[in-house]
Write a protein that holds these residues in place. Structure first.
Motif, mmCIF file in Angstrom:
data_model
loop_
_atom_site.group_PDB
_atom_site.id
_atom_site.type_symbol
_atom_site.label_atom_id
_atom_site.label_comp_id
_atom_site.label_asym_id
_atom_site.label_seq_id
_atom_site.Cartn_x
_atom_site.Cartn_y
_atom_site.Cartn_z
ATOM 1 N N GLU A 1 0.853 -1.189 0.000
ATOM 2 C CA GLU A 1 0.000 0.000 0.000
ATOM 3 C C GLU A 1 0.893 1.245 0.000
ATOM 4 N N LEU A 2 0.778 2.053 -1.036
ATOM 5 C CA LEU A 2 1.583 3.267 -1.127
ATOM 6 C C LEU A 2 0.784 4.477 -0.639
ATOM 7 N N ASN A 3 -0.348 4.731 -1.290
ATOM 8 C CA ASN A 3 -1.268 5.804 -0.871
ATOM 9 C C ASN A 3 -0.572 7.148 -0.685
ATOM 10 N N ALA A 4 0.391 7.413 -1.545
ATOM 11 C CA ALA A 4 1.121 8.672 -1.474
ATOM 12 C C ALA A 4 1.807 8.897 -2.814
ATOM 13 N N ALA A 5 2.250 10.125 -3.031
ATOM 14 C CA ALA A 5 3.036 10.428 -4.222
ATOM 15 C C ALA A 5 4.400 9.749 -4.100
ATOM 16 N N PRO A 6 5.034 9.438 -5.219
ATOM 17 C CA PRO A 6 6.346 8.786 -5.135
ATOM 18 C C PRO A 6 7.380 9.695 -4.491
ATOM 19 N N ASN A 7 8.264 9.077 -3.724
ATOM 20 C CA ASN A 7 9.364 9.808 -3.112
ATOM 21 C C ASN A 7 10.617 8.936 -3.161
ATOM 22 N N GLU A 8 11.618 9.305 -2.411
ATOM 23 C CA GLU A 8 12.895 8.581 -2.468
ATOM 24 C C GLU A 8 12.788 7.140 -1.978
ATOM 25 N N GLY A 9 11.762 6.831 -1.188
ATOM 26 C CA GLY A 9 11.652 5.488 -0.638
ATOM 27 C C GLY A 9 10.667 4.585 -1.341
ATOM 28 N N THR A 10 9.929 5.101 -2.342
ATOM 29 C CA THR A 10 8.848 4.328 -2.954
ATOM 30 C C THR A 10 9.360 3.064 -3.640
ATOM 31 N N THR A 11 10.360 3.203 -4.487
ATOM 32 C CA THR A 11 10.842 2.039 -5.227
ATOM 33 C C THR A 11 11.443 1.000 -4.285
ATOM 34 N N GLY A 12 12.072 1.470 -3.211
ATOM 35 C CA GLY A 12 12.673 0.550 -2.251
ATOM 36 C C GLY A 12 11.637 -0.294 -1.529
ATOM 37 N N LYS A 13 10.448 0.253 -1.311
ATOM 38 C CA LYS A 13 9.393 -0.510 -0.641
ATOM 39 C C LYS A 13 8.991 -1.724 -1.477
ATOM 40 N N LEU A 14 8.876 -1.532 -2.786
ATOM 41 C CA LEU A 14 8.475 -2.636 -3.643
ATOM 42 C C LEU A 14 9.602 -3.658 -3.774
ATOM 43 N N LEU A 15 10.825 -3.178 -3.926
ATOM 44 C CA LEU A 15 11.955 -4.094 -4.029
ATOM 45 C C LEU A 15 12.105 -4.907 -2.741
ATOM 46 N N ALA A 16 11.894 -4.264 -1.595
ATOM 47 C CA ALA A 16 12.004 -4.971 -0.315
ATOM 48 C C ALA A 16 10.995 -6.108 -0.225
ATOM 49 N N LYS A 17 9.784 -5.889 -0.722
ATOM 50 C CA LYS A 17 8.767 -6.934 -0.694
ATOM 51 C C LYS A 17 9.202 -8.148 -1.511
ATOM 52 N N LEU A 18 9.818 -7.923 -2.654
ATOM 53 C CA LEU A 18 10.319 -9.031 -3.466
ATOM 54 C C LEU A 18 11.431 -9.783 -2.742
ATOM 55 N N LEU A 19 12.339 -9.050 -2.128
ATOM 56 C CA LEU A 19 13.439 -9.687 -1.394
ATOM 57 C C LEU A 19 12.915 -10.495 -0.214
ATOM 58 N N GLN A 20 11.922 -9.966 0.471
ATOM 59 C CA GLN A 20 11.342 -10.679 1.611
ATOM 60 C C GLN A 20 10.644 -11.963 1.180
ATOM 61 N N ASN A 21 10.195 -12.008 -0.085
ATOM 62 C CA ASN A 21 9.522 -13.190 -0.612
ATOM 63 C C ASN A 21 10.461 -14.105 -1.396
ATOM 64 N N ASN A 22 11.773 -13.865 -1.264
ATOM 65 C CA ASN A 22 12.788 -14.704 -1.918
ATOM 66 C C ASN A 22 12.639 -14.743 -3.437
ATOM 67 N N ALA A 23 12.185 -13.648 -4.033
ATOM 68 C CA ALA A 23 12.026 -13.584 -5.483
ATOM 69 C C ALA A 23 13.388 -13.422 -6.152
#
Length: 204
Positions: A50-72
């Motif tokens: 859930e982003l629910n905000a305009a993109p900022n410096e941390g937006t892309t990292g949130k999605l990448l972190a989810k992939l890493l946490q799921n061993n993608a």
């Protein structure tokens, strides 16, 4: 078509195949998994952030972190965004330097180091902030099944039902019916290879 001196039938066919490609693109994201369209990515059990905000410096990292946490497998990632999300990311300013954060990369076809593709089949809401969704994933794990090749036929006789539910006769209306059939299906090998960012705000 009757006065075909410049390849009108081919022009119409080209327009129709372009419409078919756009329909495939839309179904790949939004398909409901009904009798007439396959299940699209947004309707699969894809992990979400859930982003629910305009993109900022941390937006892309949130999605990448989810992939890493799921061993993608993150070695071949790519983004799918629409034109509104593209504009929002293109204008992100880095707080420390005051410089545009992603512009140089995006001019080279990448976002946060990964290639991106723009598809305006991904909807944007008219609600406040013009929220939309974005996708990051390993697209080598997105499978497209195709049965046979595209078939196109033209008919001077026959009937169709138009968008208003009314029957149109080719004979009565002196028109030609173009029918295109192309059979596809979509699937992902591992749903954890993708992540959807929900509610990215792209405007006022």
């Amino acid at each position: 078509i009757r006065s075909n001196a410049y390849g009108a039938d081919q022009t119409i066919l080209n327009d129709a195949t372009t419409a078919m490609a756009l329909a495939m693109d839309r179904a790949a994201f939004l398909g409901k998994g009904t009798e007439f369209e396959p299940m699209g990515l947004f309707n699969m059990d894809i992990p979400m952030v859930e982003l629910n905000a305009a993109p900022n410096e941390g937006t892309t990292g949130k999605l990448l972190a989810k992939l890493l946490q799921n061993n993608a497998d993150t070695s071949k990632l790519g983004w799918a965004i629409n034109g509104f999300a593209w504009e929002a990311f293109y204008n992100v300013v880095q707080a420390a330097s005051g410089l545009y954060l992603y512009r140089d990369q995006m001019d080279a076809g990448k976002l946060n180091g990964h290639e991106f593709a723009v598809s305006n089949q991904i909807p944007v809401s008219a609600a406040s902030g013009r929220p939309t969704d974005i996708v990051l994933g390993n697209w080598s794990e997105f499978m497209i099944g195709r049965q046979g090749s595209m078939e196109s036929e033209m008919f001077r006789e026959g009937t169709i039902t138009d968008e208003n539910g009314e029957t149109v006769s080719a004979v009565d209306q002196d028109c030609t019916i173009l029918r295109i059939i192309d059979l596809h299906d979509f699937g992902v090998r591992h749903e954890e290879s993708f992540v959807i960012g929900k509610g990215l705000k792209t405007g006022a």
